[in-house]
Write an enzyme that holds these catalytic residues in place. Sequence first.
Site, PDB file in Angstrom:
ATOM      1  N   GLY B  31       0.803  -1.215   0.000  1.00 52.13           N
ATOM      2  CA  GLY B  31       0.000   0.000   0.000  1.00 52.13           C
ATOM      3  C   GLY B  31       0.838   1.267   0.000  1.00 52.13           C
ATOM      4  O   GLY B  31       2.030   1.240  -0.287  1.00 52.13           O
ATOM      5  N   LEU B  33       0.574   3.725  -2.157  1.00 50.95           N
ATOM      6  CA  LEU B  33       1.025   3.519  -3.535  1.00 50.95           C
ATOM      7  C   LEU B  33       1.644   4.767  -4.148  1.00 50.95           C
ATOM      8  O   LEU B  33       1.197   5.888  -3.892  1.00 50.95           O
ATOM      9  CB  LEU B  33      -0.165   3.071  -4.378  1.00 50.95           C
ATOM     10  CG  LEU B  33      -0.888   1.827  -3.839  1.00 50.95           C
ATOM     11  CD1 LEU B  33      -2.123   1.529  -4.698  1.00 50.95           C
ATOM     12  CD2 LEU B  33       0.034   0.624  -3.789  1.00 50.95           C
ATOM     13  N   HIS B  37       4.459   1.604  -8.006  1.00 54.60           N
ATOM     14  CA  HIS B  37       3.396   0.592  -7.940  1.00 54.60           C
ATOM     15  C   HIS B  37       2.472   0.694  -9.154  1.00 54.60           C
ATOM     16  O   HIS B  37       2.076  -0.319  -9.740  1.00 54.60           O
ATOM     17  CB  HIS B  37       2.531   0.779  -6.688  1.00 54.60           C
ATOM     18  CG  HIS B  37       3.261   0.675  -5.387  1.00 54.60           C
ATOM     19  ND1 HIS B  37       3.571   1.779  -4.617  1.00 54.60           N
ATOM     20  CD2 HIS B  37       3.738  -0.398  -4.711  1.00 54.60           C
ATOM     21  CE1 HIS B  37       4.188   1.378  -3.520  1.00 54.60           C
ATOM     22  NE2 HIS B  37       4.313   0.068  -3.549  1.00 54.60           N
ATOM     23  N   ASP B 151      13.318  -3.462  -5.465  1.00 53.19           N
ATOM     24  CA  ASP B 151      13.638  -4.541  -4.533  1.00 53.19           C
ATOM     25  C   ASP B 151      14.244  -5.698  -5.328  1.00 53.19           C
ATOM     26  O   ASP B 151      13.630  -6.745  -5.495  1.00 53.19           O
ATOM     27  CB  ASP B 151      12.385  -4.979  -3.783  1.00 53.19           C
ATOM     28  CG  ASP B 151      11.813  -3.844  -2.952  1.00 53.19           C
ATOM     29  OD1 ASP B 151      12.492  -3.409  -2.004  1.00 53.19           O
ATOM     30  OD2 ASP B 151      10.720  -3.370  -3.277  1.00 53.19           O
ATOM     31  N   GLN B 154      14.587  -9.000  -3.594  1.00 51.66           N
ATOM     32  CA  GLN B 154      13.263  -9.606  -3.430  1.00 51.66           C
ATOM     33  C   GLN B 154      12.863 -10.343  -4.710  1.00 51.66           C
ATOM     34  O   GLN B 154      12.342 -11.467  -4.658  1.00 51.66           O
ATOM     35  CB  GLN B 154      12.245  -8.520  -3.103  1.00 51.66           C
ATOM     36  CG  GLN B 154      10.818  -9.005  -3.026  1.00 51.66           C
ATOM     37  CD  GLN B 154       9.893  -7.925  -2.489  1.00 51.66           C
ATOM     38  OE1 GLN B 154       9.835  -7.679  -1.295  1.00 51.66           O
ATOM     39  NE2 GLN B 154       9.167  -7.268  -3.380  1.00 51.66           N
ATOM     40  N   VAL B 177      11.051   3.134 -11.027  1.00 56.66           N
ATOM     41  CA  VAL B 177      10.527   4.450 -11.409  1.00 56.66           C
ATOM     42  C   VAL B 177      11.191   5.491 -10.506  1.00 56.66           C
ATOM     43  O   VAL B 177      11.290   5.291  -9.292  1.00 56.66           O
ATOM     44  CB  VAL B 177       8.990   4.506 -11.266  1.00 56.66           C
ATOM     45  CG1 VAL B 177       8.464   5.894 -11.595  1.00 56.66           C
ATOM     46  CG2 VAL B 177       8.345   3.456 -12.166  1.00 56.66           C
ATOM     47  N   SER B 186       9.724   5.385  -3.408  1.00 58.46           N
ATOM     48  CA  SER B 186       9.583   4.444  -2.288  1.00 58.46           C
ATOM     49  C   SER B 186       8.556   5.015  -1.328  1.00 58.46           C
ATOM     50  O   SER B 186       8.514   6.224  -1.094  1.00 58.46           O
ATOM     51  CB  SER B 186      10.924   4.297  -1.560  1.00 58.46           C
ATOM     52  OG  SER B 186      10.720   3.662  -0.301  1.00 58.46           O
ATOM     53  N   SER B 187       7.748   4.123  -0.776  1.00 58.28           N
ATOM     54  CA  SER B 187       6.787   4.588   0.243  1.00 58.28           C
ATOM     55  C   SER B 187       7.525   5.194   1.421  1.00 58.28           C
ATOM     56  O   SER B 187       6.996   6.048   2.121  1.00 58.28           O
ATOM     57  CB  SER B 187       5.908   3.425   0.718  1.00 58.28           C
ATOM     58  OG  SER B 187       5.267   2.820  -0.379  1.00 58.28           O
ATOM     59  N   ARG B 188       8.759   4.755   1.637  1.00 59.75           N
ATOM     60  CA  ARG B 188       9.529   5.261   2.784  1.00 59.75           C
ATOM     61  C   ARG B 188      10.107   6.673   2.537  1.00 59.75           C
ATOM     62  O   ARG B 188      10.612   7.291   3.475  1.00 59.75           O
ATOM     63  CB  ARG B 188      10.657   4.289   3.152  1.00 59.75           C
ATOM     64  CG  ARG B 188      10.138   3.001   3.805  1.00 59.75           C
ATOM     65  CD  ARG B 188      11.276   2.142   4.354  1.00 59.75           C
ATOM     66  NE  ARG B 188      10.785   1.031   5.178  1.00 59.75           N
ATOM     67  CZ  ARG B 188      10.606  -0.218   4.745  1.00 59.75           C
ATOM     68  NH1 ARG B 188      10.901  -0.536   3.492  1.00 59.75           N
ATOM     69  NH2 ARG B 188      10.149  -1.152   5.555  1.00 59.75           N
TER      70      ARG B 188
END
Lengths: 283, 283
Positions: B31, B33, B37, B151, B154, B177, B186-188
């Site tokens: 999430g 996003l 994403h 990632d 991952q 991106v 990044s969400s972070r």
Amino acid sequence: MEVDQNPRVLQQKLKALKKTGKSVGLVPTMGFLHEGHLSLVRQARRENDVVAVSIFVNPIQFGPKEDLASYPRDFERDAALLEAEGVDFIFAPEVADMYPEGYGTYVDVEGEVTGRLCGASRPGHFRGVATVVSKLFNIVAPERAYFGSKDAQQVAVIRRMASDLNFDFEIVACPIVREADGLALSSRNVYLSESKRQDALVLSQSLFMAREMIEAGERSAFAVRDAISERIRQVPSAEVDYIEVVDAFSLEPLETLSGTVLIALAVKVGKPRLIDNLQIEVK
Amino acid sequence: MEVDQNPRVLQQKLKALKKTGKSVGLVPTMGFLHEGHLSLVRQARRENDVVAVSIFVNPIQFGPKEDLASYPRDFERDAALLEAEGVDFIFAPEVADMYPEGYGTYVDVEGEVTGRLCGASRPGHFRGVATVVSKLFNIVAPERAYFGSKDAQQVAVIRRMASDLNFDFEIVACPIVREADGLALSSRNVYLSESKRQDALVLSQSLFMAREMIEAGERSAFAVRDAISERIRQVPSAEVDYIEVVDAFSLEPLETLSGTVLIALAVKVGKPRLIDNLQIEVK
């Protein structure tokens, strides 16, 4: 009947069949088939359009001191038996087909369900089982998968894994098949000499005795366990690995018997280690 | 667009759709996003009849000292973005839907692919990732699953797992991106103050510098690594977790650059730990 060695080839054939609406039943085995296996195959045959039986002696579920090298094998005989039962596919991979160079993924089932019984005396065993069964589930993607209740803990572990990892199909546990004298069928019975085979009857006999005690009103797990232990001690060649009285689903030990009770034994009779169990509804 | 919280409900809906011949694309997310994403979602939308996006901040992939509690969340905004992209299903389970009472199954990917990089500095992280992704694969049973290349490890771990466990579908890795100034989305990034955001540009800038070195003929992994390290050292708030120059598939460290090379960084910039990477074909 077709025999496939390559996981990908079988996977694609079964995928095509499923697209035409056919249901698939899977019977995972390590081969050297006996009537116990065949009872699973017959049930799968009745309940599915297509039956696939895997024959694979899975090295990663054997411990370093266990009987991997000597585990009995007879593919020709197995294939003839399965052909006679109307099986559609035998999946018979080599070790390198299942665990190629660089392989590194393992499925661990933690907690009570693997911590006791065979999980305690065979460290790594259920990791090997859960991993190979996950692979077979993905290769075959069955509607139903059939397992024998003799490996009661294996059934509990696979149910736990299938539920935890959201596998979408039915796990069917079939009853233990026994010889006329009570000995539970096992590929490992071939290791027994004539006299040891006689000694091995103590597993089933002590379980039947436990059933009678419970039917007569005994509700103490300790008393049942103790009586079984006493009964086995009368056979000098029998060496107890474990006697457990547990809840059949969680495998948590019981003090007072109630619900679905599993009494499970592992006993060495001479060289081979044999297992047997009894499941009983207690009110 | 439908929103489902219950794994079993979504699984049965998608199963019914697949029986009518529809292909399903899965985009797993945590999430909050961003365009990264959404680039996955758009590719999934182009390549499949049905698109399912999961939104689940997976607790078991966070370490005890990591940012699980503070991880940014905004379901309403995410849902609006996905609706606008023409997504068919959002899967938004609660923790108890994915890991109910008694849960005990974990998927471990061992070896080089998890032992280094984020696997070394975040013990247990990839066990959590492999477990949740296995579950999502079984719930959605997609034709294709889409992951972001930011990632990179991952992606390598999931490819290894999918191949090892015989999952039968395509793993699609989509390009990183970036913001106009090079910062990988990044969400972070929401944790970064304005000045730290400026400092964070050192990740992408040092990677771009490395690419120029390699394009100019540099083939020593040590020299590339050293130059990146030197470049990052110029930013006082930046603390290197790792700088790795590895084979993009096996993640084995390289001495001489050749083949598909992955240069991967993890750097703390103030509080947040950011990752970035560059994949480059070297002849």
